[in-house]
Design an enzyme around this catalytic site. Structure first.
Site, PDB file in Angstrom:
ATOM      1  N   GLU A  35      -0.114  -0.866   5.803  1.00  0.00           N
ATOM      2  CA  GLU A  35       1.122  -0.358   6.554  1.00  0.00           C
ATOM      3  C   GLU A  35       1.189   1.090   6.820  1.00  0.00           C
ATOM      4  O   GLU A  35       1.285   1.752   7.738  1.00  0.00           O
ATOM      5  CB  GLU A  35       2.588  -0.681   5.896  1.00  0.00           C
ATOM      6  N   ASP A  51       0.803  -1.043   0.023  1.00  0.00           N
ATOM      7  CA  ASP A  51      -0.116  -0.146   0.053  1.00  0.00           C
ATOM      8  C   ASP A  51       0.924   1.337   0.017  1.00  0.00           C
ATOM      9  O   ASP A  51       2.218   1.195   0.197  1.00  0.00           O
ATOM     10  CB  ASP A  51      -0.971   0.006   1.134  1.00  0.00           C
TER      11      ASP A  51
END
Lengths: 553, 553
Positions: B242, B176
């Site tokens: 994250e 991400d």
């Protein structure tokens, strides 16, 4: 400012120098001898229950949302030429609401570049409607918007009627609106007018200021359809940049003060609100608004707070300290040189506030909480009308979305505004703000770069409420609403008010349509159906009384 | 925490309790006797000019962007099994850049609900690529995202190789990315990888962390195409949350610590950066991050500042005062009970910073300004690595767009975070923050409502840099880059580092690919082509050295 605007300095000076109290005290002259006062006392007592649900729905006169008292008052033939007009307004009410729906559907947000075509579309919509009504219309281009690659939306200038034997009234309104997104918390789509069963008509711009602007058009149409002679020549000036500081308008008004607007005998603006929800008012004073930006920058780009936290001076740290230095929780402005400019309270003024129809309960209802600074009405009205205030509006450039973003913003711009009052001076106020922010920033010993500047400024305005323009409006209010209006000042700013006064040299009246709970600039902005429909009657009635009122300038 | 995770308490305790300096001092053991040091001095002297444009482009070995020194060093056959691998990486470089382009094109922004399908798509892209390479892959679902109606993106778990005679290395990365919009100030479209002539490859996620994640896949592919046996069993764990606090991942890691990850001998994470732009480093410490929200609310809805300014207490006034109380311009945290928890600086530690390849000039280049708090390297490194910092990130609910909006926001949420260091405790830190904010708010005597709470917290991490995992990485670094790496700590936070250490009980190494000017989380995020391609070599070389390094636990 062109020299022509200074052609009536004594009047202008007088208008702004009159002590606060002497004007209000003289508002008693508004009880004209030609006006029937026989039912004044019961009506004044009854206006609070005027819209209670216990009103009999089957009465003979007027729409069912009006109380029996007001229906009977409207039917009393005190100004008989208005009866047909009022009936016509009632029968056209669905049509007028449909017109408002069309206007609300155009998201004419002047502060958003992407919406500029919608603002222009809204100007054309108004122009087309006016042309259909037989008005002569100009879409006056205002040129490029400074500091952008945008073109300003046109100002709609229109004239309806040109009879030298009639008075000419210049009316102003704006067709742009504040930003709005459903996701801001609206219960309904902001750009779809939603009429609730209780009469609330929700939609961005419904009350600020599309409803009132359309009020003038609706008044013309109802006169035409009722076959009643329009009592005045109507000059109209509808702008599309009011919510963004009326950019470009001052030049036009100053330019046209003695041209397009030359034969105006008085000015009327419907762009403010009742003080509460039930008693109408006429407004003769406004606070000014100076809007400031404080820009703090340092790094070349936003930074990762893990990598740079603790090693670089952060613009946001400096900015929140500057913003925190401006005002305290109780609204006390901490900038030296602001309160020092405020006109002192006289003994006479002390007595004025008790008579105003305003309660802390209504304020708290509008506020949606009990977080008022003062507990009493008088201190609250003084804080709104005659003292300056400072609000911190937000920060541009910092993280503003939900969630958690660990960025150190490289450049942040704090926004705050000061509402100004007599006898504050724009330049002195700017200087005080700049000095405070610059001096405070120096104490931080920061390597960041700071700039403070005014985005726009606007002077406060106080007019003469004993002018025939106001007495006519008072009679019209009593004719429509069955109660004498309060004479009020406002905490908000409508900068063009002062510009119109200066450019035309004429008295300016603020004649509100909406009520205090309308939520202009907020989510769920609304205009009540009764305020819209009766407001159309009021605008028309005002023009009839203004046509007949003896000159008392 | 499940009891199994506490099965090696002495190791864990040791790892985190070792004094700062003793570990760094012992990093000298990393000079393995089997490693040729003959050219160390000239190489160390020359790494600064390694990529100067004056390097002869016609040399025999390696790509033209490498200096003659490094090319000759790579050709010196010190680890002969790597030669074919390096050549294969060079010949596949366009293919590897294309793979990065495909990954960057998927806007997998974990903090934006609307982008969640793209995050999931990115997880599937990775899984598909891994399957093509012959890895066994699971897309592990993590369930609903707390407090939302969203489903968390899957964690990609994969295994490549299952040879009991080989070591098993567990690698972690995230697929991400941070939010990005061209309008934030990007020079290029953030989700289109743009390769500049100077080798910069711009795109959101290029360096954080899609480049490094793909690095592992590319290393597998280059081994296959070169026909070289893969030296270890590789376990992979790539997550998609994250940038939003790794929601849902801790439970999975803890659950799989002794299952899916059971045979891991060490852990390697490539998700941080070189300290500067030219010298590689290995990282053995990170700061933690506690992220806080301060919510102040009062009115029921946003208010018009003209109508309510001066009469209502404004949430923004209180909030900026609270935010201003947290930290000063020089980064000094004003909250009692924070600095008191910080481990004291020992005399040995005082001597460590001078040897690190770091200059204030490089810092100022990354910063894009000279607005550093300290003038010298040592104080700056200490501030980044071993002292806490506090950053104010922004305000949710206030006006944040360009222009001038005269609204009093009804509810505002200030966001700030504290980077934490040894020996700060999460609960103690939270309590200190809550107490400071609550006490300060009480002094304001405000009627508004205030709440302060942690959005997420994460502990600091310090590992043992004399472990064979680190010595193998040091050799690989010297093999690829021709210079011994610095042993560094980082100011940022990778909370899963600590989770992996605790769940597996194994040493964790941070092996960065990108450099300090990559601008993770900022506009114009980039990964240099040389760091990507040589980084792929480095990851592969690390696996070869790790396979051979004697156990020294």
């Amino acid at each position: 400012m062109p020299p022509t605007l200074l052609s009536r300095p004594s009047q202008l000076t007088l208008s702004r120098r009159l002590p606060f109290t002497s004007r209000l005290a003289r508002s008693s002259v508004l009880t004209s001898p030609s006006f029937s006062c026989s039912s004044r006392t019961p009506l004044q007592k009854s206006y609070r229950k005027a819209y209670s649900s216990s009103s009999p729905p089957s009465s003979r006169f007027g729409p069912s949302y009006l109380s029996e008292d007001i229906r009977q008052h409207q039917a009393r033939k005190m100004a008989p030429q208005l009866d047909g007009y009022f009936e016509q307004v009632d029968s056209l009410s669905d049509h007028f609401i449909e017109r408002l729906r069309q206007a609300v559907a155009i998201p004419s947000i002047s502060s958003e570049a992407a919406r500029r075509p919608d603002v222009v579309r809204m100007g054309h919509f108004l122009a087309d409607e006016l042309k259909k009504l037989g008005a002569s219309v100009e879409l006056r281009e205002l040129g490029p918007q400074p500091g952008t690659d945008l073109t300003l939306p046109p100002c709609v200038l229109a004239r309806y009627g040109n009879d030298k034997n009639k008075r000419t009234i210049l009316v102003y309104g704006h067709y742009d609106v504040q930003p709005a997104e459903k996701s801001d918390g609206w219960d309904t789509e902001p750009f779809e007018l939603t009429v609730k069963e209780d009469g609330r008509m929700l939609g961005r711009g419904s009350t600020d200021d599309k409803g009132p602007v359309l009020g003038w058009l609706n008044a013309i149409e109802a006169h035409q359809k009722a076959g009643i002679d329009f009592p005045v020549n109507l000059l109209m000036c509808f702008e599309g940049m009011e919510e963004y500081g009326s950019e470009g308008l001052d030049d036009l008004i100053n330019e046209e003060g003695k041209k397009y607007f030359a034969d105006a005998d008085a000015v009327c603006i419907s762009d403010n609100y009742w003080l509460g929800t039930e008693k109408p008012c006429l407004t003769y004073g406004l606070r000014g608004c100076n809007y400031y930006s404080v820009e703090v920058s340092g790094p070349g780009a936003d930074l990762h707070s893990g990598v740079f936290g603790g090693t670089a001076q952060e613009p946001m740290t400096d900015l929140v300290r500057i913003l925190a230095s401006l005002v305290d929780t109780d609204g006390k402005i901490q900038i030296k040189g602001i309160m020092e400019q405020v006109a002192p309270v006289t003994k006479e003024e002390e007595t004025l506030y008790d008579g105003i129809a305003f309660t802390m309960e209504t304020l708290q209802e509008s506020l949606g909480s009990k977080t008022t600074i003062f507990e009493d009405k008088k201190a609250t009205l003084m804080a709104r009308w005659r003292y300056p205030s400072l609000s911190v509006h937000g920060v541009e450039g910092a993280f503003s979305a939900p969630g958690a973003k660990t960025v150190i913003p490289a450049k942040v711009i704090g926004k705050f505004s000061i509402r100004t009052v007599p006898d504050m001076d724009i330049d002195k106020t700017n200087e005080a703000v700049y000095k405070h922010v610059n001096d405070f920033f120096k104490t931080l010993n920061s390597k960041n770069t700071m700039k403070v500047y005014a985005q726009h400024t606007g002077k406060w305005w106080v007019a003469s409420p004993n002018h025939w323009n106001f007495s006519a409006a008072a009679k019209a209010t009593e004719r429509v609403w069955g109660v004498k209006p309060d004479f009020t000042r406002e905490g908000g700013s409508i900068p063009v008010t002062l510009t119109f006064e200066q450019a035309t040299g004429k008295n300016v009246l603020l004649l509100p349509m909406g009520s205090s709970t309308d939520g202009a600039h907020s989510i769920n902005e609304k205009l009540d159906k009764k305020n819209y429909i009766e407001g159309i009657k009021l605008l028309g009635a005002y023009l009839h009384y203004v046509a007949e009122e003896p000159t008392n300038e």
